[in-house]
Design an enzyme around this catalytic site. Structure first.
Site, PDB file in Angstrom:
ATOM      1  N   MET A  42       5.147   5.682  31.857  1.00  0.00           N
ATOM      2  CA  MET A  42       5.890   4.452  31.593  1.00  0.00           C
ATOM      3  C   MET A  42       7.262   4.809  31.004  1.00  0.00           C
ATOM      4  SD  MET A  42       3.138   1.554  30.705  1.00  0.00           S
ATOM      5  CE  MET A  42       2.845   1.941  29.002  1.00  0.00           C
ATOM      6  N   LYS A  71       7.745  15.456  24.961  1.00  0.00           N
ATOM      7  CA  LYS A  71       7.243  16.784  25.355  1.00  0.00           C
ATOM      8  C   LYS A  71       5.835  16.726  25.950  1.00  0.00           C
ATOM      9  CE  LYS A  71      10.070  19.606  22.328  1.00  0.00           C
ATOM     10  NZ  LYS A  71      10.151  20.023  20.924  1.00  0.00           N
ATOM     11  N   HIS A 120       4.719  14.383  28.005  1.00  0.00           N
ATOM     12  CA  HIS A 120       4.901  14.116  29.440  1.00  0.00           C
ATOM     13  C   HIS A 120       5.403  15.377  30.145  1.00  0.00           C
ATOM     14  CE1 HIS A 120       5.681   9.829  28.003  1.00  0.00           C
ATOM     15  NE2 HIS A 120       4.688   9.689  28.849  1.00  0.00           N
ATOM     16  N   GLY A 175      -2.884  12.766  30.384  1.00  0.00           N
ATOM     17  CA  GLY A 175      -3.112  13.425  29.106  1.00  0.00           C
ATOM     18  C   GLY A 175      -4.406  12.958  28.454  1.00  0.00           C
ATOM     19  N   MET A 210       1.796  13.300  20.409  1.00  0.00           N
ATOM     20  CA  MET A 210       3.058  12.810  21.002  1.00  0.00           C
ATOM     21  C   MET A 210       2.807  11.497  21.717  1.00  0.00           C
ATOM     22  SD  MET A 210       5.742  15.228  21.397  1.00  0.00           S
ATOM     23  CE  MET A 210       5.903  16.837  20.657  1.00  0.00           C
TER      24      MET A 210
HETATM   25  O1  PAF Z   1      -0.646   6.314  30.255  1.00  0.00           O
HETATM   26  C1  PAF Z   1       0.314   5.623  30.676  1.00  0.00           C
HETATM   27  O2  PAF Z   1       1.478   5.890  30.389  1.00  0.00           O
HETATM   28  C2  PAF Z   1       0.024   4.408  31.556  1.00  0.00           C
HETATM   29  O3  PAF Z   1      -1.154   3.789  31.178  1.00  0.00           O
HETATM   30  C3  PAF Z   1       0.017   4.742  33.061  1.00  0.00           C
HETATM   31  C4  PAF Z   1      -1.101   5.711  33.395  1.00  0.00           C
HETATM   32  C5  PAF Z   1       1.349   5.352  33.457  1.00  0.00           C
HETATM   33  C6  PAF Z   1      -0.207   3.470  33.878  1.00  0.00           C
HETATM   34  O4  PAF Z   1       0.813   2.545  33.678  1.00  0.00           O
END
Ligand code: PAF
Length: 283
Positions: free
Chosen positions: A30, A35, A37, A149, A186
């Site tokens: 989103m 870090k 991600h 994650g 994080m």
């Molecule tokens: O974990 C997230 O950031 C959200 O739930 C996802 C998996 C991108 C779905 O919108």
């Protein structure tokens, strides 16, 4: 680094890149990348020739309009961060009307009992929203592997269940929790904490570590009581739930059983910012 806003041009580009045995790794996010991600994207880069990162704040998974409105949106900063990893990462950043074909609502999935525990209990409709957006995104990107994650451990189990329901041909890869130096997991939400609150939030992981240490010789009930009493002493932190659960059923345990694997799960409000975390206890 190409960024696509619409599904058709993304798919045309991906089709031109897919040759022979190369695989597509996908990291749905989103945005407001941190870090944690980047660690997911690094895993995707090490295992696939083509990597797609989606950046989309999904309205259907938010129960609280304020939380959706306040969710950080930082696309150009995110693109710059991704470029530090690799120049050819493909970004998909659709708008909600297009992604949902003008119908921004959730499907209703039968995820079974795991959807009724913890986050499912406290965030009604959340997992249907997550399932809906991921089914749409998997249909568009058609990844071979998708990376999630373990901070959202319950979400990871839900995504595995989603794949068993939809039969989409994607392998789900779970990646370890990435932590700040203080131990705080994080999260894009950490950016909304003041310096003092962020420091205070390190208490969440410290508590989980102590639970892990004590799990060998204390009962689940004793640990529950201890955690509640510790959080009662914290002015800045309000405990929403603490649960010790079996990792497969996600059911809270009353008694430990040999050969079962357990994790401790926690959700805490720091003012209006909701943080979640979890640790493995016996594996
Ligand atoms: O974990 C997230 O950031 C959200 O739930 C996802 C998996 C991108 C779905 O919108």
């Amino acid at each position: 680094m190409p960024t696509f806003k619409d599904a058709t041009s993304l798919q045309a580009f991906l089709n031109s890149q897919r040759t022979g045995n190369n695989t597509v790794g996908f990291v749905p996010t989103m945005g407001a990348l941190h870090k944690g991600h980047l660690a997911l994207v690094t895993s995707a880069l090490s295992q696939n020739e083509i990597v797609v990162v989606s950046i989309f704040v999904n309205p259907t998974q938010f129960g609280n309009a304020g939380d959706l409105k306040n969710y950080p949106r930082t696309l150009s900063k995110d693109e710059t961060l991704l470029k530090t990893l690799h120049n050819d990462i493909i970004v998909f950043a659709p708008n909600a009307e297009d992604l949902y074909n003008g119908n921004i609502t959730s499907n209703s999935y039968n995820f079974g009992a795991i959807a009724n525990e913890m986050e499912g209990k406290y965030r009604q409709g959340h997992f249907n929203g997550v399932g809906t957006v991921l089914e749409l995104l998997f249909d568009i990107v058609k990844p071979d592997y998708a990376y999630f994650g373990e901070k959202d451990f319950q979400q990871l189990q839900i995504v595995r269940k989603l794949i068993s329901l939809t039969k989409q041909p994607v392998t789900i890869v779970g990646c370890p929790i990435y932590r700040e130096n203080s131990g705080l997991a994080m999260s894009s939400r950490n950016e909304r904490l003041s310096k003092e609150r962020r420091e205070a939030s390190a208490f969440i992981y410290k508590t989980l570590q102590k639970v892990k240490e004590d799990f060998k010789y204390k009962s689940a009930r004793q640990l529950n009581e201890w955690v509640k009493s510790e959080f009662d002493k914290q002015e800045a932190l309000e405990l929403e739930y603490f649960e010790i659960a079996n990792i497969d059923t996600l059911k809270t345990i009353k008694r430990k059983h040999k050969n079962n694997k357990y994790r401790a799960f926690i959700a805490v409000f720091v003012e209006d910012v909701r943080l979640i975390d979890n640790v493995s206890l016996n594996y």
